[in-house]
Structures are given as structure tokens and as C-alpha cells.
Design an enzyme around this catalytic site. Structure first.
Site, PDB file in Angstrom:
ATOM      1  N   ASP A   1      -1.805 -11.779   5.696  1.00 48.18           N
ATOM      2  CA  ASP A   1      -3.259 -11.548   6.133  1.00 48.18           C
ATOM      3  C   ASP A   1      -3.692 -11.366   7.281  1.00 48.18           C
ATOM      4  O   ASP A   1      -3.564 -12.251   8.053  1.00 48.18           O
ATOM      5  CB  ASP A   1      -4.151 -12.728   5.412  1.00 48.18           C
TER       6      ASP A   1
ATOM      7  N   LEU B   1       0.987   3.877   2.287  1.00 47.71           N
ATOM      8  CA  LEU B   1       2.126   4.400   3.639  1.00 47.71           C
ATOM      9  C   LEU B   1       3.002   2.986   3.604  1.00 47.71           C
ATOM     10  O   LEU B   1       4.344   3.187   3.984  1.00 47.71           O
ATOM     11  CB  LEU B   1       1.043   4.186   4.513  1.00 47.71           C
TER      12      LEU B   1
ATOM     13  N   ALA C   1      -4.925  -1.944   5.666  1.00 49.93           N
ATOM     14  CA  ALA C   1      -6.350  -1.262   5.796  1.00 49.93           C
ATOM     15  C   ALA C   1      -7.382  -1.260   4.805  1.00 49.93           C
ATOM     16  O   ALA C   1      -7.026  -1.494   3.494  1.00 49.93           O
ATOM     17  CB  ALA C   1      -6.214   0.203   6.297  1.00 49.93           C
ATOM     18  N   TYR C   2      -8.820  -1.244   5.023  1.00 50.11           N
ATOM     19  CA  TYR C   2      -9.555  -1.386   4.140  1.00 50.11           C
ATOM     20  C   TYR C   2      -9.858   0.325   3.915  1.00 50.11           C
ATOM     21  O   TYR C   2     -10.567   0.936   4.797  1.00 50.11           O
ATOM     22  CB  TYR C   2     -10.807  -1.922   4.334  1.00 50.11           C
TER      23      TYR C   2
ATOM     24  N   LYS D   1     -13.044   2.102  11.484  1.00 50.62           N
ATOM     25  CA  LYS D   1     -11.808   2.195  11.963  1.00 50.62           C
ATOM     26  C   LYS D   1     -11.832   2.411  13.538  1.00 50.62           C
ATOM     27  O   LYS D   1     -10.856   2.182  14.221  1.00 50.62           O
ATOM     28  CB  LYS D   1     -11.209   3.635  11.129  1.00 50.62           C
TER      29      LYS D   1
ATOM     30  N   GLY E   1       0.764  -0.981  -0.067  1.00 50.39           N
ATOM     31  CA  GLY E   1       0.156  -0.087  -0.172  1.00 50.39           C
ATOM     32  C   GLY E   1       0.766   1.304  -0.074  1.00 50.39           C
ATOM     33  O   GLY E   1       2.083   1.067  -0.013  1.00 50.39           O
TER      34      GLY E   1
ATOM     35  N   TYR F   1     -16.685   3.292   7.048  1.00 51.40           N
ATOM     36  CA  TYR F   1     -15.341   3.244   7.018  1.00 51.40           C
ATOM     37  C   TYR F   1     -14.960   3.809   8.332  1.00 51.40           C
ATOM     38  O   TYR F   1     -14.294   3.322   9.018  1.00 51.40           O
ATOM     39  CB  TYR F   1     -14.715   4.163   5.913  1.00 51.40           C
TER      40      TYR F   1
END
Length: 289
Positions: free
Chosen positions: A40, A16, A64-65, A133, A14, A129
Site C-alpha cells: 500500500d 500497466l 494510481a487512482y 497527479k 493494474g 484527477y
């Protein structure tokens, strides 16, 4: 400057995660950066295997999603990645030892404040979202209170792939004028700076808890875009302000996403750079043309 610690980065493929690996490599740290296929975080067995193989003393969770609109119709999957996964990581580290740095978001707030959000301000997510989180934050702090840090950030950009700065640069080349929302205010944050901050935190003796890290200052998406245009040599007057109603989205965006970094500097960590300076550095790394 190896410090004898073994580091593990999740979500290495990703935005980051890539900058975290770059920072750790530059600092000559002993680390493993694992992609979603390699680790995973929604699988206790996968986490157990990774921790057994890597034996990290510090885990930075960048997995993250982040598909904010899709989460409105896929909240179960978003919760699995954003809440269950961090909980499993924290529980595994509670058994094995080690610290967890977990990245969260401004979306845990309701976006109606008139001051930079502090770490102890009331939360009130307005989207799937944000809800998932926030659940991840709570799970991490419950499972590993003394050895975890939850770091909220906002408006992260940088590197290749889909992010706001890259989108505006593309649109500059495709359109004579670009309409951008002017009634959402936030803290633009360069992913490379966030990565450096997280590495600094993970290497420091800071008690577990909540922290905020964003580049200093605030801007609307409109103001950010005008500065992008200026830095790439385009005319900022080509950017036109509109309100959020012009771009209806499935998920509600916070109107106010400015985070206070007082918690960060009070912990003895380096003060974040102003966002215009950070943006200039990001553009310099990928100049126009």
C-alpha cells in the site's frame, strides 16, 4: 538478461503493472511485482516493509487512482494515492537508495494547446484527477530529484479489463452504430509499449527529470474507434462522430492530449512506434472471436 539490479513494480494488479511484470519476466530480470494488498503506497510502514524485503535498486510506480469521474467527489482519496503515495515512495528511496520511475498523465495540462505538449509547457489541470497527479509529480521531483523520472503518458489501453479499446470492441458486438467523441484529440498508447519504454528507461543512464512517452501520432476517439473496427473486420462507417456535449461527464476531459516525445528520444531512448501499428499489435494479441 539479468543486469544485477533488483526491480520492484507497484500496482501489479493494474493494467500497466501487469504488462510491466510481463516485460521484466521476458527480459529475465530479477523483480518483484506487488499488488495493492501486498504494498500500500499510502502507508509508510507498508513501503518500508516492502523495500526492506525486496531491496530494489529500481522502483516503477504503476499504482494510481485512475477513476477520473469519481475523483471529482473523492479528491481526498485520489490525492492520497496519486500524491501522498508517490511522495512516501520517493522519501523512502531518498533514505535507502534506488531510483524511482513514476507514471503521470496528460491531465496535468489544460487541454487547450495547438501543438504536442512538451515537458516544460505550463501545466493547468482542469480536474481533480489532474490536480492530484500533478501534486504527485511535484512531490516525487522534490523528494528525489537526482534519482527519479516522472513519465507522462496518455490514452493508455491494452490487456483485459476496462479500457477504451475493449469497450469499443464490446459495443461493436452490441450495437448497429456507435457514437464516439470526435473533438478530443490525443495520443493512443498501448500499455505493453509503455511498459517496455519504462523498463528501457529504468535500465538506462538518463539524468533524473520529466519525460513524455506515448505512441507516435495523434487521433480523436472517433478516429481511434474507426481503426479498431477496421482491424477487427467491422465496418468503420458504423462509427458516428459526435462532440463532447453528447456525453457530459463529471470531470472535464482535455480537448487536446497530444504529448511530444522529443524529450524521450533526446535522452537516447527508443522512438515510440506509431499508434496505428501499436493498435494492430494489440488487436493481434487478442483477435476477434
Amino acid at each position: 538478461m539479468s543486469d544485477g539490479r533488483r526491480w520492484l513494480v507497484t500496482g501489479a494488479n493494474g493494467q500497466l503493472g501487469g504488462f510491466l511484470a510481463d516485460r521484466l519476466r521476458l527480459d529475465n530480470r530479477d523483480f518483484a511485482a506487488l499488488t495493492r494488498d501486498e504494498l500500500d503506497i499510502t502507508s509508510a510502514a507498508s513501503i518500508d516493509a516492502a523495500l526492506r524485503d525486496v531491496r530494489p535498486s529500481v522502483v516503477i510506480n504503476a499504482a494510481a487512482y485512475t477513476a477520473v469521474d469519481r475523483a471529482e467527489v473523492d479528491e481526498d482519496r485520489a490525492r492520497l494515492v496519486n500524491a501522498t503515495g508517490p511522495q512516501l515512495l520517493a522519501e523512502a528511496l531518498a533514505e535507502r537508495g534506488g531510483r524511482l520511475i513514476h507514471v503521470s498523465t496528460d491531465y496535468v495540462f489544460d487541454g487547450t494547446a495547438d501543438h504536442p505538449y512538451k515537458i516544460d509547457d505550463p501545466t493547468g489541470p482542469q480536474s481533480a484527477y489532474g490536480r492530484t497527479k500533478l501534486a504527485g509529480e511535484q512531490a516525487v521531483r522534490a523528494a528525489l530529484p537526482e534519482r527519479s523520472h516522472v513519465v507522462r503518458t496518455a490514452w493508455v489501453y491494452g490487456g483485459p479489463g476496462a479500457n477504451f479499446v475493449n469497450t469499443m470492441r464490446r459495443l461493436e458486438g452490441e450495437r448497429e452504430t456507435v457514437q464516439v467523441v470526435a473533438d478530443q484529440i490525443g495520443s493512443p498508447t498501448f500499455a505493453a509499449d509503455l511498459a517496455a519504454g519504462l523498463v528501457e528507461l529504468a535500465g538506462a543512464d538518463v539524468p533524473g527529470g520529466l519525460l513524455h512517452y506515448v505512441n507516435a501520432g495523434q487521433a480523436s476517439w472517433f478516429e481511434l474507434t474507426r481503426e479498431i473496427f477496421r482491424l477487427i473486420g467491422a465496418d468503420p462507417a458504423r462509427v458516428q462522430p459526435v462532440d463532447s456535449a453528447a456525453f457530459p461527464r463529471p470531470a472535464k476531459r482535455p480537448a487536446w492530449s497530444v504529448l511530444s516525445t522529443r524529450s524521450w528520444t533526446a535522452a537516447g531512448l527508443g522512438a515510440p512506434q506509431p499508434w496505428p501499428d501499436a493498435l494492430a499489435r494489440a488487436i493481434a494479441l487478442d483477435p476477434p472471436g
